[in-house]
Design a protein around this motif. Structure first.
Motif, PDB file in Angstrom:
ATOM      1  N   ARG A  35     -22.236   7.771 -12.847  1.00  0.00           N
ATOM      2  CA  ARG A  35     -22.517   8.109 -14.221  1.00  0.00           C
ATOM      3  C   ARG A  35     -21.566   9.240 -14.549  1.00  0.00           C
ATOM      4  NH1 ARG A  35     -28.649   8.137 -15.183  1.00  0.00           N
ATOM      5  NH2 ARG A  35     -27.889   9.165 -17.085  1.00  0.00           N
ATOM      6  N   GLU A  37     -19.140  10.400 -13.458  1.00  0.00           N
ATOM      7  CA  GLU A  37     -17.790   9.851 -13.343  1.00  0.00           C
ATOM      8  C   GLU A  37     -17.252   9.317 -14.749  1.00  0.00           C
ATOM      9  OE1 GLU A  37     -15.446   6.875 -10.506  1.00  0.00           O
ATOM     10  OE2 GLU A  37     -16.157   8.710  -9.148  1.00  0.00           O
ATOM     11  N   GLN A  38     -18.082   8.477 -15.148  1.00  0.00           N
ATOM     12  CA  GLN A  38     -17.842   7.808 -16.587  1.00  0.00           C
ATOM     13  C   GLN A  38     -18.001   8.662 -17.498  1.00  0.00           C
ATOM     14  OE1 GLN A  38     -21.040   5.012 -16.451  1.00  0.00           O
ATOM     15  NE2 GLN A  38     -19.964   3.393 -15.479  1.00  0.00           N
ATOM     16  N   ALA A  39     -18.964   9.677 -17.266  1.00  0.00           N
ATOM     17  CA  ALA A  39     -19.032  10.817 -18.715  1.00  0.00           C
ATOM     18  C   ALA A  39     -17.524  11.609 -18.509  1.00  0.00           C
ATOM     19  CB  ALA A  39     -20.308  11.598 -18.336  1.00  0.00           C
ATOM     20  N   ARG A  40     -17.123  11.987 -17.370  1.00  0.00           N
ATOM     21  CA  ARG A  40     -15.989  12.843 -17.502  1.00  0.00           C
ATOM     22  C   ARG A  40     -14.503  11.994 -18.072  1.00  0.00           C
ATOM     23  NH1 ARG A  40     -17.019  13.622 -11.728  1.00  0.00           N
ATOM     24  NH2 ARG A  40     -18.434  15.608 -11.801  1.00  0.00           N
ATOM     25  N   GLY A  41     -14.681  10.549 -17.550  1.00  0.00           N
ATOM     26  CA  GLY A  41     -13.672   9.728 -18.225  1.00  0.00           C
ATOM     27  C   GLY A  41     -13.808   9.667 -19.820  1.00  0.00           C
ATOM     28  N   ARG A  42     -15.004   9.656 -20.411  1.00  0.00           N
ATOM     29  CA  ARG A  42     -15.272   9.516 -21.602  1.00  0.00           C
ATOM     30  C   ARG A  42     -14.752  10.850 -22.280  1.00  0.00           C
ATOM     31  NH1 ARG A  42     -19.936   6.338 -20.614  1.00  0.00           N
ATOM     32  NH2 ARG A  42     -21.242   8.369 -20.567  1.00  0.00           N
ATOM     33  N   GLU A  43     -14.892  12.019 -21.878  1.00  0.00           N
ATOM     34  CA  GLU A  43     -14.655  13.242 -22.277  1.00  0.00           C
ATOM     35  C   GLU A  43     -12.987  13.322 -22.304  1.00  0.00           C
ATOM     36  OE1 GLU A  43     -16.582  16.320 -19.979  1.00  0.00           O
ATOM     37  OE2 GLU A  43     -18.446  16.048 -20.582  1.00  0.00           O
ATOM     38  N   LYS A  44     -12.415  12.866 -21.030  1.00  0.00           N
ATOM     39  CA  LYS A  44     -11.034  12.742 -21.319  1.00  0.00           C
ATOM     40  C   LYS A  44     -10.560  12.008 -22.527  1.00  0.00           C
ATOM     41  CE  LYS A  44      -9.024  13.325 -16.758  1.00  0.00           C
ATOM     42  NZ  LYS A  44      -8.394  12.997 -15.715  1.00  0.00           N
ATOM     43  N   ASP A  45     -11.110  10.964 -22.623  1.00  0.00           N
ATOM     44  CA  ASP A  45     -10.626  10.186 -23.768  1.00  0.00           C
ATOM     45  C   ASP A  45     -10.631  10.772 -25.109  1.00  0.00           C
ATOM     46  OD1 ASP A  45      -9.723   8.019 -22.134  1.00  0.00           O
ATOM     47  OD2 ASP A  45     -11.688   6.869 -22.285  1.00  0.00           O
ATOM     48  N   GLU A  46     -11.752  11.434 -25.383  1.00  0.00           N
ATOM     49  CA  GLU A  46     -11.913  12.073 -26.492  1.00  0.00           C
ATOM     50  C   GLU A  46     -11.182  12.965 -26.817  1.00  0.00           C
ATOM     51  OE1 GLU A  46     -16.181  13.319 -26.644  1.00  0.00           O
ATOM     52  OE2 GLU A  46     -16.814  11.336 -26.684  1.00  0.00           O
ATOM     53  N   GLN A  47     -10.584  13.855 -25.684  1.00  0.00           N
ATOM     54  CA  GLN A  47      -9.724  15.058 -25.934  1.00  0.00           C
ATOM     55  C   GLN A  47      -8.431  14.417 -26.146  1.00  0.00           C
ATOM     56  OE1 GLN A  47     -10.198  17.283 -22.477  1.00  0.00           O
ATOM     57  NE2 GLN A  47     -11.929  18.120 -22.778  1.00  0.00           N
TER      58      GLN A  47
END
Length: 49
Positions: A35, A37-47
């Motif tokens: 979870r 890891e997924q949250a970090r991926g979403r944060e990267k996408d938003e940036q």
């Protein structure tokens, strides 16, 4: 006939009472790691947007 250490049968170790709890804890840790890891991926996408 002589008896060797290999000939002597040892009683089976009783199953640990905490085995189920240990497995559950391991699965919870793995779930939390995924979870995060997924949250970090979403944060990267938003940036990037």
């Amino acid at each position: 006939m002589t008896t060797t250490e290999n000939d002597i049968k040892k009683p089976a170790a009783p199953p640990k009472k905490d085995d189920k709890q240990e497995r559950l804890a391991a699965r919870l840790r793995e779930n939390l790691r995924k979870r995060k890891e997924q949250a970090r991926g979403r944060e990267k996408d938003e940036q990037q947007v």
